[in-house]
Design an enzyme around this catalytic site. Structure first.
Site, PDB file in Angstrom:
ATOM      1  N   TRP A 180      26.171 -29.169  78.489  1.00  0.00           N
ATOM      2  CA  TRP A 180      24.855 -29.711  78.226  1.00  0.00           C
ATOM      3  C   TRP A 180      24.170 -28.855  77.146  1.00  0.00           C
ATOM      4  O   TRP A 180      24.231 -27.627  77.189  1.00  0.00           O
ATOM      5  CB  TRP A 180      24.013 -29.714  79.517  1.00  0.00           C
ATOM      6  CG  TRP A 180      22.622 -30.150  79.249  1.00  0.00           C
ATOM      7  CD1 TRP A 180      22.175 -31.426  79.077  1.00  0.00           C
ATOM      8  CD2 TRP A 180      21.487 -29.299  79.080  1.00  0.00           C
ATOM      9  NE1 TRP A 180      20.831 -31.419  78.794  1.00  0.00           N
ATOM     10  CE2 TRP A 180      20.384 -30.123  78.796  1.00  0.00           C
ATOM     11  CE3 TRP A 180      21.295 -27.908  79.115  1.00  0.00           C
ATOM     12  CZ2 TRP A 180      19.105 -29.618  78.560  1.00  0.00           C
ATOM     13  CZ3 TRP A 180      20.034 -27.404  78.885  1.00  0.00           C
ATOM     14  CH2 TRP A 180      18.954 -28.267  78.622  1.00  0.00           C
ATOM     15  N   ASP A 346       9.392 -42.645  76.439  1.00  0.00           N
ATOM     16  CA  ASP A 346      10.498 -42.099  77.240  1.00  0.00           C
ATOM     17  C   ASP A 346      10.143 -42.156  78.735  1.00  0.00           C
ATOM     18  O   ASP A 346       9.302 -42.966  79.165  1.00  0.00           O
ATOM     19  CB  ASP A 346      10.829 -40.679  76.750  1.00  0.00           C
ATOM     20  CG  ASP A 346      12.279 -40.304  76.980  1.00  0.00           C
ATOM     21  OD1 ASP A 346      12.602 -39.886  78.103  1.00  0.00           O
ATOM     22  OD2 ASP A 346      13.112 -40.453  76.052  1.00  0.00           O
ATOM     23  N   LYS A 456      16.521 -47.197  75.649  1.00  0.00           N
ATOM     24  CA  LYS A 456      17.297 -45.947  75.731  1.00  0.00           C
ATOM     25  C   LYS A 456      17.822 -45.855  77.155  1.00  0.00           C
ATOM     26  O   LYS A 456      17.051 -45.701  78.096  1.00  0.00           O
ATOM     27  CB  LYS A 456      16.401 -44.759  75.403  1.00  0.00           C
ATOM     28  CG  LYS A 456      17.055 -43.398  75.608  1.00  0.00           C
ATOM     29  CD  LYS A 456      16.102 -42.265  75.251  1.00  0.00           C
ATOM     30  CE  LYS A 456      16.668 -40.911  75.623  1.00  0.00           C
ATOM     31  NZ  LYS A 456      15.726 -39.839  75.291  1.00  0.00           N
ATOM     32  N   ASP A 458      19.780 -44.076  79.998  1.00  0.00           N
ATOM     33  CA  ASP A 458      20.158 -42.694  80.304  1.00  0.00           C
ATOM     34  C   ASP A 458      21.039 -42.633  81.558  1.00  0.00           C
ATOM     35  O   ASP A 458      21.112 -43.597  82.339  1.00  0.00           O
ATOM     36  CB  ASP A 458      18.869 -41.880  80.514  1.00  0.00           C
ATOM     37  CG  ASP A 458      19.016 -40.435  80.063  1.00  0.00           C
ATOM     38  OD1 ASP A 458      20.153 -39.935  80.041  1.00  0.00           O
ATOM     39  OD2 ASP A 458      17.993 -39.823  79.739  1.00  0.00           O
ATOM     40  N   ASN A 460      21.747 -39.272  84.125  1.00  0.00           N
ATOM     41  CA  ASN A 460      21.422 -37.852  84.166  1.00  0.00           C
ATOM     42  C   ASN A 460      22.067 -37.026  85.268  1.00  0.00           C
ATOM     43  O   ASN A 460      21.530 -35.984  85.645  1.00  0.00           O
ATOM     44  CB  ASN A 460      19.905 -37.686  84.234  1.00  0.00           C
ATOM     45  CG  ASN A 460      19.304 -37.682  82.840  1.00  0.00           C
ATOM     46  OD1 ASN A 460      19.862 -37.077  81.930  1.00  0.00           O
ATOM     47  ND2 ASN A 460      18.200 -38.377  82.653  1.00  0.00           N
ATOM     48  N   ASP A 526      20.458 -33.047  73.948  1.00  0.00           N
ATOM     49  CA  ASP A 526      19.076 -32.665  74.255  1.00  0.00           C
ATOM     50  C   ASP A 526      18.661 -31.440  73.453  1.00  0.00           C
ATOM     51  O   ASP A 526      17.485 -31.095  73.408  1.00  0.00           O
ATOM     52  CB  ASP A 526      18.927 -32.352  75.755  1.00  0.00           C
ATOM     53  CG  ASP A 526      18.789 -33.618  76.587  1.00  0.00           C
ATOM     54  OD1 ASP A 526      18.504 -34.687  76.015  1.00  0.00           O
ATOM     55  OD2 ASP A 526      18.961 -33.536  77.819  1.00  0.00           O
TER      56      ASP A 526
END
Ligand code: GLA
Length: 703
Positions: A180, A346, A456, A458, A460, A526
């Protein structure tokens, strides 16, 4: 083009600059003959006629030579296929027929059909040569061809293909590893005897490795030498194993799946299709290999790749979970003012999602934050001349959510065991029809509720407790979750053709040819630090094109990152290497910073067609003090250069450009200065960069 010879037992596939040949022996063994420069059918037939070394007591003549090594019989390599019924383990096939489909959608295809009469398994091996490229897409289809009363067949492992390399004295492996915030780091290592295995056991492609390998005989450079490479089109757990065998042969097998302990259970009439494992041979070094991969993805993988991607603003780093309609409006006004074309809200707009421990799963706007839904904000963003986008993470749920309270059994879990939370969330089981139906209904309603142009998407956290109580074969969720994701994305894209999708997984945790065939761009990392990004972007460019590589300019110093101080210039030039975005808190930017940002965005729009659709040359890697990339498209070329650190008195190397006409002159689009093609190619461009963390953009047009 596909040629058939050797009495229908030799096949030759020829792309724009390479050939691939294989043959079937009289014992129905499918052996590899050639993967490299163009050869003729007569050459392939001569290769097929060469005698094989005989079996010795402790070695198999098949090992390293087979196109699809199965478990069973005289083989000791890692198999591509391992099957079992209750009674019999392993495969022993009989050849049935071949089919050639020329001029089909996207390329010519060779299909070879085999049948195992004991286990009743039909095996089809597919080779598709993508039109205008040297990429061969390989995959396998395994079908249970037995009657109703025959036993089910378990595929313990079913890889897509095995790629065999020619005999060389020495081999070197290139791959992309990471974690990450430090994804796609390029590593190059000598291959020694045994196996080098990369992959993911996490349920997604993962930050740890991109599913790509490149092999060379240790003699390739950035712009010279033969390179054999392969990439998997799969977004779940996967494995690529490169084997250097005792007699020096090298083979790479790859496919989907978590381990060797069970992938799919086939009942009579059922079938499993592996993902594509694509292979490419090129001459011209790692640069030519990357350019060929990019051209293939732009022509055959990425949807609508001929359209350019807009300059994006994303609110995450500006607001984190402090999302409000007024706050987003203030950011949107500033974004429009500097030239942004797509404004993305976001995380934090939905459910009770005011922090990361609640709300995931409830895809309706937070009534306190958006009392009239998303439409008023989306309309305002459109009135400012921008497209409107939102963040979602549909495969996940927080235990503190209405969805989880209603359906605690919809997640992956092991009965009687603690449900492991990462980032306070669990994973929905997308292999379940009811879960997919719910998500479809939620997301379809959402996309109808407001004029949303961009999503977007994602993901996670990794799989941990991948159980499915009540299902007769729970481990199928490792592949069926991915099939469920693909089906959901495909259905949403078909129903909302104007909506673009971004693949994100805590940065670059889900980047592969599979997800790229159904998304429009990917979130690279990120880590938005502009210097750290250069290495990540360099690795990314080994396989994927700038057209999909999202890169944001964020605030500096940035306490979420490494507190590094860098100029707006340096941050912009770093992000202009891909799909430019802004992720800083524009409300806090000074008038001077906003003016400068506007100038950079204007500049980016002039170079965008060359960056997003041009051919990429890596002039100097980011491990050097001075690094640079160049893009060439028609008569235009763009150079982005970054200086990390200048030592006093040390001369700066000139950048020798690529892909230009030595007989032509080129004018600098910004200054009008004229350069000679031969001088730029053979002596180079002086960048004039100075000090620490300096950067520049050059844009030349041929006269
Ligand atoms: C992930 C993404 C970020 C951001 C956050 C929101 O970490 O990579 O860009 O969207 O989730 O929670």
């Amino acid at each position: 083009m596909i040629d058939v010879g050797g009495d229908g037992r030799v096949w030759l596939l020829s792309g724009t600059g390479s050939s691939y040949a294989l043959r079937l022996t009289e014992r129905d063994e499918l052996l590899h003959l050639h993967w490299g420069p163009r050869i003729t059918l007569a050459d392939a037939e001569a290769l097929a006629a060469e005698p094989l070394p005989g079996h010795r007591g402790f070695e198999s003549l098949l090992d390293g030579r087979e196109e699809y090594p199965v478990e069973g019989g005289p083989r000791f390599v890692r198999p591509a296929l391992t099957t079992r019924t209750e009674a019999v383990r392993g495969t022993d096939w009989v050849y049935e027929e071949y089919q050639v489909h020329e001029g089909g959608a996207g390329g010519d295809e060779l299909r070879l059909h085999f049948h195992d009469p004991v286990q009743h398994v039909d095996i089809a091996l597919h080779y598709r040569l993508r039109t205008g490229t040297d990429v061969i897409e390989r995959w396998a289809t395994l079908s249970h061809g037995g009657g109703d009363r025959t036993a089910p067949v378990e595929l313990l492992r079913a890889d897509a293909a095995a790629w065999s390399l020619p005999v060389r004295d020495h081999w070197r492996l290139s791959h992309l590893h990471g974690r990450w915030a430090a994804e796609s780091q390029l590593a190059r290592t000598d291959l020694s005897h045994g196996e080098h295995v990369i992959g993911s056991r996490r349920g997604h492609t993962s930050h740890a490795h991109l599913p790509w390998i490149a092999l060379d005989a240790g003699d390739a450079g950035e712009e010279h030498g033969e390179v054999w490479s392969a990439a998997l089109a799969w977004s779940g757990s996967w494995r690529i194993a490169v084997q250097l065998l005792p007699d020096g042969l090298v083979q790479a097998v790859g496919g989907a799946g978590h381990d060797d302990a069970g992938l799919v259970l086939l009942a009579p009439g059922e079938s499993y299709t592996t993902p594509v494992f694509a292979g490419l041979w090129t001459d011209g070094g790692f640069g030519a290999s990357s350019r060929a991969w990019h051209a293939y993805q732009l022509a055959h993988v990425i949807p609508g790749a001929e359209q350019s991607r807009p300059v994006l603003y994303n609110s995450w780093e500006a607001t984190y979970f402090e999302v409000s309609e007024a706050g987003q409006r203030a950011l949107a006004r500033r974004a429009a003012d500097v030239g942004v074309e797509l404004f993305v809200v976001d995380d934090g707009w939905f459910g009770t999602r005011t922090h990361d421990a609640a709300g995931l799963g409830d895809w309706t706007p937070n009534p306190d934050r958006f009392p009239n839904g998303l439409k008023p904000l989306a309309d305002d963003v459109h009135a400012l001349g921008m497209q409107f986008g939102i963040w979602v993470e549909p495969e996940m749920v927080n235990p503190d959510s209405d969805l989880y309270r209603a359906h605690p059994d919809w997640v992956q879990y092991q009965p009687g065991r603690r449900r492991t939370e990462f980032r306070n969330q669990l994973i929905l089981n997308l292999a379940r029809d009811d879960v997919r139906d719910y998500l479809w209904q939620q997301l379809d309603t959402l996309l109808h509720s407001a004029p949303i142009d961009y999503v977007k998407w994602d993901f996670n956290r990794c799989f941990t407790d991948a159980g499915w109580p009540g299902d007769p074969y729970p481990q199928r969720l490792w592949v069926d979750h991915v099939h469920g994701l693909y089906a959901l994305l495909d259905r949403l894209r078909a129903a909302h053709p104007g909506v673009a999708f971004e693949s994100c997984s805590g940065g670059g945790g889900r980047i592969d040819l599979g997800i790229l065939s159904r998304t429009d761009q990917v979130w690279t990392s990120d880590n938005t630090d502009p210097l750290d990004r250069l290495a990540i972007q360099d690795g990314f460019s080994q396989i994927h094109p700038a057209r999909v590589m999202a890169a944001w300019v964020t605030d500096s110093p940035n306490e979420q990152l490494n507190d590094r101080v860098s100029s707006l210039r340096y941050r912009f030039v770093s992000s202009m290497a891909g799909v430019l975005g802004i992720g800083g808190d524009l409300v806090k930017w000074s008038e001077d910073e906003l003016t400068e940002a506007r100038e950079w965005i204007t500049r980016y729009k002039t170079i965008r067609p060359v960056v997003q659709h041009g051919e990429l040359y890596r002039l100097r890697p980011p491990s050097e003090e001075l690094s640079a990339v160049q893009y060439v498209r028609g008569d235009e070329t763009v150079v982005l250069a970054w200086l990390r650190h200048q030592r006093h008195g040390e001369p700066q190397p000139a950048l020798r450009l690529r892909g230009l006409d030595p007989a032509a002159t080129y004018s600098d689009v910004a200054t009008g200065e004229v350069h000679r093609g031969a001088v730029l190619l053979h002596h180079g461009l002086r960048t004039g960069l100075r000090g620490d963390l300096d950067a520049a953009v050059f844009h030349f047009r041929r006269n």
